[in-house]
Write a protein that holds these residues in place. Structure first.
Motif, PDB file in Angstrom:
ATOM      1  N   LEU A   1       0.818  -1.206   0.000  1.00  0.00           N
ATOM      2  CA  LEU A   1       0.000   0.000   0.000  1.00  0.00           C
ATOM      3  C   LEU A   1       0.856   1.261   0.000  1.00  0.00           C
ATOM      4  CD1 LEU A   1      -2.777  -0.959   2.593  1.00  0.00           C
ATOM      5  CD2 LEU A   1      -2.918  -1.065   0.102  1.00  0.00           C
ATOM      6  N   LEU A   2       1.995   1.207   0.680  1.00  0.00           N
ATOM      7  CA  LEU A   2       2.846   2.391   0.791  1.00  0.00           C
ATOM      8  C   LEU A   2       3.467   2.798  -0.539  1.00  0.00           C
ATOM      9  CD1 LEU A   2       4.606   1.773   4.213  1.00  0.00           C
ATOM     10  CD2 LEU A   2       2.793   3.402   3.675  1.00  0.00           C
ATOM     11  N   LEU A   3       3.487   1.896  -1.500  1.00  0.00           N
ATOM     12  CA  LEU A   3       4.037   2.242  -2.810  1.00  0.00           C
ATOM     13  C   LEU A   3       3.128   3.197  -3.580  1.00  0.00           C
ATOM     14  CD1 LEU A   3       5.444  -1.234  -3.886  1.00  0.00           C
ATOM     15  CD2 LEU A   3       6.706   0.727  -2.993  1.00  0.00           C
ATOM     16  N   ASP A   4       1.867   3.304  -3.142  1.00  0.00           N
ATOM     17  CA  ASP A   4       0.928   4.228  -3.768  1.00  0.00           C
ATOM     18  C   ASP A   4       1.062   5.588  -3.085  1.00  0.00           C
ATOM     19  OD1 ASP A   4      -1.137   5.646  -4.853  1.00  0.00           O
ATOM     20  OD2 ASP A   4      -2.742   4.341  -4.089  1.00  0.00           O
TER      21      ASP A   4
ATOM     22  N   GLU B   1      -4.270   7.560   3.326  1.00  0.00           N
ATOM     23  CA  GLU B   1      -3.927   7.037   4.655  1.00  0.00           C
ATOM     24  C   GLU B   1      -2.431   6.763   4.792  1.00  0.00           C
ATOM     25  OE1 GLU B   1      -7.662   5.174   2.859  1.00  0.00           O
ATOM     26  OE2 GLU B   1      -5.502   5.111   2.408  1.00  0.00           O
ATOM     27  N   ARG B   2      -1.645   7.270   3.845  1.00  0.00           N
ATOM     28  CA  ARG B   2      -0.242   6.877   3.762  1.00  0.00           C
ATOM     29  C   ARG B   2       0.551   7.216   5.026  1.00  0.00           C
ATOM     30  NH1 ARG B   2       4.003   8.992   0.399  1.00  0.00           N
ATOM     31  NH2 ARG B   2       5.393   7.327  -0.286  1.00  0.00           N
ATOM     32  N   ARG B   3       0.298   8.354   5.625  1.00  0.00           N
ATOM     33  CA  ARG B   3       1.050   8.733   6.822  1.00  0.00           C
ATOM     34  C   ARG B   3       0.764   7.777   7.974  1.00  0.00           C
ATOM     35  NH1 ARG B   3       3.833  13.043   9.160  1.00  0.00           N
ATOM     36  NH2 ARG B   3       3.832  14.087   7.131  1.00  0.00           N
ATOM     37  N   GLU B   4      -0.510   7.461   8.198  1.00  0.00           N
ATOM     38  CA  GLU B   4      -0.861   6.531   9.286  1.00  0.00           C
ATOM     39  C   GLU B   4      -0.292   5.137   9.022  1.00  0.00           C
ATOM     40  OE1 GLU B   4      -4.780   6.771  11.538  1.00  0.00           O
ATOM     41  OE2 GLU B   4      -5.308   7.616   9.580  1.00  0.00           O
ATOM     42  N   LEU B   5      -0.390   4.682   7.775  1.00  0.00           N
ATOM     43  CA  LEU B   5       0.143   3.362   7.440  1.00  0.00           C
ATOM     44  C   LEU B   5       1.658   3.333   7.610  1.00  0.00           C
ATOM     45  CD1 LEU B   5      -1.955   2.583   4.229  1.00  0.00           C
ATOM     46  CD2 LEU B   5      -2.140   1.431   6.445  1.00  0.00           C
ATOM     47  N   THR B   6       2.331   4.410   7.246  1.00  0.00           N
ATOM     48  CA  THR B   6       3.783   4.450   7.402  1.00  0.00           C
ATOM     49  C   THR B   6       4.167   4.392   8.870  1.00  0.00           C
ATOM     50  OG1 THR B   6       4.004   5.741   5.363  1.00  0.00           O
ATOM     51  CG2 THR B   6       5.870   5.783   6.893  1.00  0.00           C
ATOM     52  N   ARG B   7       3.460   5.124   9.703  1.00  0.00           N
ATOM     53  CA  ARG B   7       3.748   5.091  11.135  1.00  0.00           C
ATOM     54  C   ARG B   7       3.538   3.680  11.686  1.00  0.00           C
ATOM     55  NH1 ARG B   7       0.717   8.877  12.416  1.00  0.00           N
ATOM     56  NH2 ARG B   7       2.266  10.536  12.549  1.00  0.00           N
ATOM     57  N   TRP B   8       2.429   3.058  11.278  1.00  0.00           N
ATOM     58  CA  TRP B   8       2.147   1.683  11.743  1.00  0.00           C
ATOM     59  C   TRP B   8       3.266   0.753  11.321  1.00  0.00           C
ATOM     60  CZ3 TRP B   8       1.749  -3.039   9.471  1.00  0.00           C
ATOM     61  CH2 TRP B   8       1.145  -4.062  10.194  1.00  0.00           C
ATOM     62  N   TRP B   9       3.690   0.860  10.063  1.00  0.00           N
ATOM     63  CA  TRP B   9       4.721  -0.039   9.530  1.00  0.00           C
ATOM     64  C   TRP B   9       6.054   0.161  10.231  1.00  0.00           C
ATOM     65  CZ3 TRP B   9       9.001   1.452   6.433  1.00  0.00           C
ATOM     66  CH2 TRP B   9       9.702   0.389   5.857  1.00  0.00           C
ATOM     67  N   ARG B  10       6.439   1.423  10.452  1.00  0.00           N
ATOM     68  CA  ARG B  10       7.724   1.704  11.069  1.00  0.00           C
ATOM     69  C   ARG B  10       7.762   1.244  12.524  1.00  0.00           C
ATOM     70  NH1 ARG B  10       9.894   7.648   9.668  1.00  0.00           N
ATOM     71  NH2 ARG B  10      11.721   6.753  10.698  1.00  0.00           N
ATOM     72  N   GLU B  11       6.636   1.296  13.224  1.00  0.00           N
ATOM     73  CA  GLU B  11       6.596   0.849  14.623  1.00  0.00           C
ATOM     74  C   GLU B  11       6.760  -0.660  14.761  1.00  0.00           C
ATOM     75  OE1 GLU B  11       2.847   2.264  15.941  1.00  0.00           O
ATOM     76  OE2 GLU B  11       3.553   4.317  16.354  1.00  0.00           O
ATOM     77  N   ARG B  12       6.564  -1.385  13.664  1.00  0.00           N
ATOM     78  CA  ARG B  12       6.555  -2.849  13.747  1.00  0.00           C
ATOM     79  C   ARG B  12       7.694  -3.517  12.984  1.00  0.00           C
ATOM     80  NH1 ARG B  12       2.000  -0.575  14.513  1.00  0.00           N
ATOM     81  NH2 ARG B  12       0.441  -1.492  15.939  1.00  0.00           N
ATOM     82  N   THR B  13       8.518  -2.761  12.335  1.00  0.00           N
ATOM     83  CA  THR B  13       9.653  -3.349  11.628  1.00  0.00           C
ATOM     84  C   THR B  13      10.902  -3.150  12.448  1.00  0.00           C
ATOM     85  OG1 THR B  13       9.870  -1.280  10.383  1.00  0.00           O
ATOM     86  CG2 THR B  13       8.718  -3.106   9.313  1.00  0.00           C
ATOM     87  N   GLU B  14      11.590  -4.252  12.721  1.00  0.00           N
ATOM     88  CA  GLU B  14      12.794  -4.189  13.546  1.00  0.00           C
ATOM     89  C   GLU B  14      13.925  -3.482  12.808  1.00  0.00           C
ATOM     90  OE1 GLU B  14      13.674  -8.139  14.669  1.00  0.00           O
ATOM     91  OE2 GLU B  14      11.820  -8.411  15.817  1.00  0.00           O
ATOM     92  N   THR B  15      13.980  -3.648  11.486  1.00  0.00           N
ATOM     93  CA  THR B  15      14.978  -2.960  10.672  1.00  0.00           C
ATOM     94  C   THR B  15      14.258  -2.203   9.577  1.00  0.00           C
ATOM     95  OG1 THR B  15      15.230  -4.860   9.198  1.00  0.00           O
ATOM     96  CG2 THR B  15      16.715  -4.739  11.096  1.00  0.00           C
ATOM     97  N   ARG B  16      14.922  -1.230   9.028  1.00  0.00           N
ATOM     98  CA  ARG B  16      14.337  -0.438   7.952  1.00  0.00           C
ATOM     99  C   ARG B  16      14.820  -0.993   6.625  1.00  0.00           C
ATOM    100  NH1 ARG B  16      15.167   5.874   8.314  1.00  0.00           N
ATOM    101  NH2 ARG B  16      14.116   5.425  10.286  1.00  0.00           N
ATOM    102  N   PRO B  17      14.006  -1.779   5.903  1.00  0.00           N
ATOM    103  CA  PRO B  17      14.478  -2.400   4.668  1.00  0.00           C
ATOM    104  C   PRO B  17      14.782  -1.363   3.597  1.00  0.00           C
ATOM    105  CG  PRO B  17      12.125  -2.685   4.890  1.00  0.00           C
ATOM    106  CD  PRO B  17      12.598  -2.077   6.170  1.00  0.00           C
ATOM    107  N   ALA B  18      15.768  -1.700   2.798  1.00  0.00           N
ATOM    108  CA  ALA B  18      16.106  -0.820   1.686  1.00  0.00           C
ATOM    109  C   ALA B  18      15.073  -0.956   0.585  1.00  0.00           C
ATOM    110  CB  ALA B  18      17.492  -1.169   1.162  1.00  0.00           C
ATOM    111  N   GLY B  19      15.077  -0.018  -0.319  1.00  0.00           N
ATOM    112  CA  GLY B  19      14.202  -0.147  -1.465  1.00  0.00           C
ATOM    113  C   GLY B  19      13.123   0.913  -1.497  1.00  0.00           C
ATOM    114  N   ARG B  20      12.151   0.698  -2.379  1.00  0.00           N
ATOM    115  CA  ARG B  20      11.121   1.705  -2.637  1.00  0.00           C
ATOM    116  C   ARG B  20      10.289   2.007  -1.400  1.00  0.00           C
ATOM    117  NH1 ARG B  20       7.791  -0.802  -7.255  1.00  0.00           N
ATOM    118  NH2 ARG B  20       6.679   1.179  -7.184  1.00  0.00           N
TER     119      ARG B  20
END
Length: 489
Positions: A450-453, A458-477
């Protein structure tokens, strides 16, 4: 030793209600509890002397690969933590592919039927024996509901179960709602299945509700138990006194009084069936209670109620002995659930025939077939020859819907953020993305897509949710998109 009696599936959503319901025992999904940290409600039930049975859903004993030792060890640990007299699993496969078939590994996220062939039976029997050696208590296996049939099957469901018991000594968990589902969807006769299977091997029985959609019966565990399911329960109880009967409810939980009414209907169905005349006819006499009585050396119908595992082995050998469990915890005991729980010795496999092991070639044949089916269901590859294309599409949609429901349950913020768009967006994602190794990873992958769109509101809320749950920040798009949303942070 005590019977199980009438029970209910323990779920967090109805934990308080279960503590007040008139039940003798409960069953808990094994993957939903931690051995070292049981929910308070389960701990209170155990302190009252209520038996708790762990019910596994992820071993995949019907799959082509041997059972995962880590999954077996976890199930064994939970059985010991709960003081369970037995553990249960399913006759199903839940994953396919991998090194055995040199194809990408795939997860179903749900239970799928095994082909009733000699190859599949050989593989299943060997997997069951591996599991039995790893578990501290007896194992019982459940027949599952299916939306599609395998072509060129060699055995009926009853004969498949009977040979499984004969070759391994495993007990059976008979789900009468699944027998009803298979009757509606595959035209299989529940009475014939009951007549063919060894009823003395039954550890307990499941009862659940479902619903018909577009001419297909779905075993939802989210609707009231229909009358035809109770009719099959009555047929079973007329053949043998089931050691336990359990009501399953997994979603759309009703009020406690409605659950109590369903439990009362189950209890009255079993009681009435035990008073009714035994089933008759050549098929029942040959395969049902009559055959069981000949093998066990005792009259089953109208005799003493069978306890867990107390039925003689199919081969007619001695019954497994029981060793008492440690004294139950002190404290008030309520209702019929009070009293000690017996821990049964693991049964030996029957010896009436040689039990062949599954050779590597048989495992590979089963593995290739299962991988082709699962790939068609979750990865969009062509449906293998001989399968009903329409039913496979129904099964594919059901698997995707199951994924959506579980992700919504473990990540409730996502339906809140996306609103009514959550389900169609997830189903669109699932059509092209097979399930990863866990539902947590599934939720993360869904949000990453979803974040690729960049136009999504809702992108800001989804990004916050995703960042709170990923132990590392994956590279890429996805990472670059997230940094843009938060200004490079």
């Amino acid at each position: 030793m005590t019977e199980l009696g009438i029970g209910i599936g323990w779920r967090p959503e109805i934990a308080d209600a279960v503590e007040d319901l008139p039940v003798d025992w409960v069953e808990v999904v094994a993957e939903n509890v931690c051995a070292g940290h049981l929910p308070d409600s389960l701990a209170r039930l155990r302190a009252r002397g209520v038996t708790v049975v762990p019910h596994g859903v992820s071993l995949g004993l019907g799959g082509a690969d041997r059972p995962d030792p880590e999954r077996l060890a976890a199930l064994a640990e939970k059985a010991e933590a709960l003081g369970a007299p037995l553990v249960t699993e399913h006759i199903a496969f839940v994953r396919a592919g991998g090194p055995l078939t040199a194809t990408p590994p795939l997860e179903a996220g749900h239970l799928l039927p095994v082909p009733r062939t000699r190859d599949a039976l050989d593989v299943l029997c060997e997997n069951v024996r591996i599991a039995q050696e790893s578990l501290p208590v007896p194992l019982a296996l459940e027949n599952i509901a299916a939306l599609f049939s395998w072509p060129d099957e060699e055995l009926s469901e009853g004969r498949f179960l009977a040979e499984l018991v004969e070759r391994t000594g495993v007990r059976l968990l008979i789900d009468v709602a699944n027998l009803h589902t298979n009757h509606r969807n595959r035209g299989e006769d529940p009475a014939r299945a009951l007549a063919e299977l060894p009823v003395e091997a039954i550890a307990y029985v499941h009862v659940a509700g479902g619903v018909e959609r577009d001419g297909v019966w779905h075993d939802t565990h989210a609707h009231p138990v229909p009358a035809p399911v109770l009719d099959i329960l009555a047929d079973l109880a007329g053949r043998v006194a089931p050691p336990g009967v359990l009501l399953e409810r997994d979603d759309h939980f009703p009020a406690a009084d409605e659950l109590a009414a369903e439990l009362a209907a189950i209890r009255s169905t079993v009681t009435a069936a035990r008073r009714a005349p035994a089933p008759s006819g050549p098929l029942a006499a040959r395969h049902g209670a009559g055959a069981a009585a000949l093998r066990a050396g005792r009259a089953l119908t109208g005799g003493d109620a069978l306890h867990i595992g107390a039925g003689a082995r199919v081969s007619g050998g001695p019954m497994p002995t029981a060793r008492p469990a440690p004294a139950a915890p002190t404290g008030p005991a309520t209702g019929p659930a009070a009293g000690p729980v017996a821990v049964l010795a693991r049964p030996e496999a029957a010896v009436t025939r040689a039990a062949p092991s599954a050779d590597a070639a048989a495992r590979q044949r089963v593995g290739v077939a299962q991988a082709a089916v699962l790939s068609a269901l979750v990865a969009g590859t062509p449906v293998p020859e001989g399968f009903d294309v329409r039913r496979m599409r129904v099964q594919s949609r059901a698997l995707a819907a199951k994924r959506a429901s579980v992700v919504a349950r473990i990540a409730p913020e996502l339906p809140r953020i996306l609103g009514a768009e959550f389900r169609p967006a997830f189903l669109a994602y699932a059509r092209s993305r097979p399930m990863p190794g866990s539902y947590r990873r599934d939720a993360l992958d869904f949000v990453e897509g979803l974040l690729l769109d960049e136009q999504r509101p809702e992108r800001r809320e989804l990004t916050r949710w995703w960042r709170e749950r990923t132990e590392t920040r994956p590279a890429g798009r996805v990472a670059r998109a997230a940094r843009r949303v938060f200004g490079g942070r």
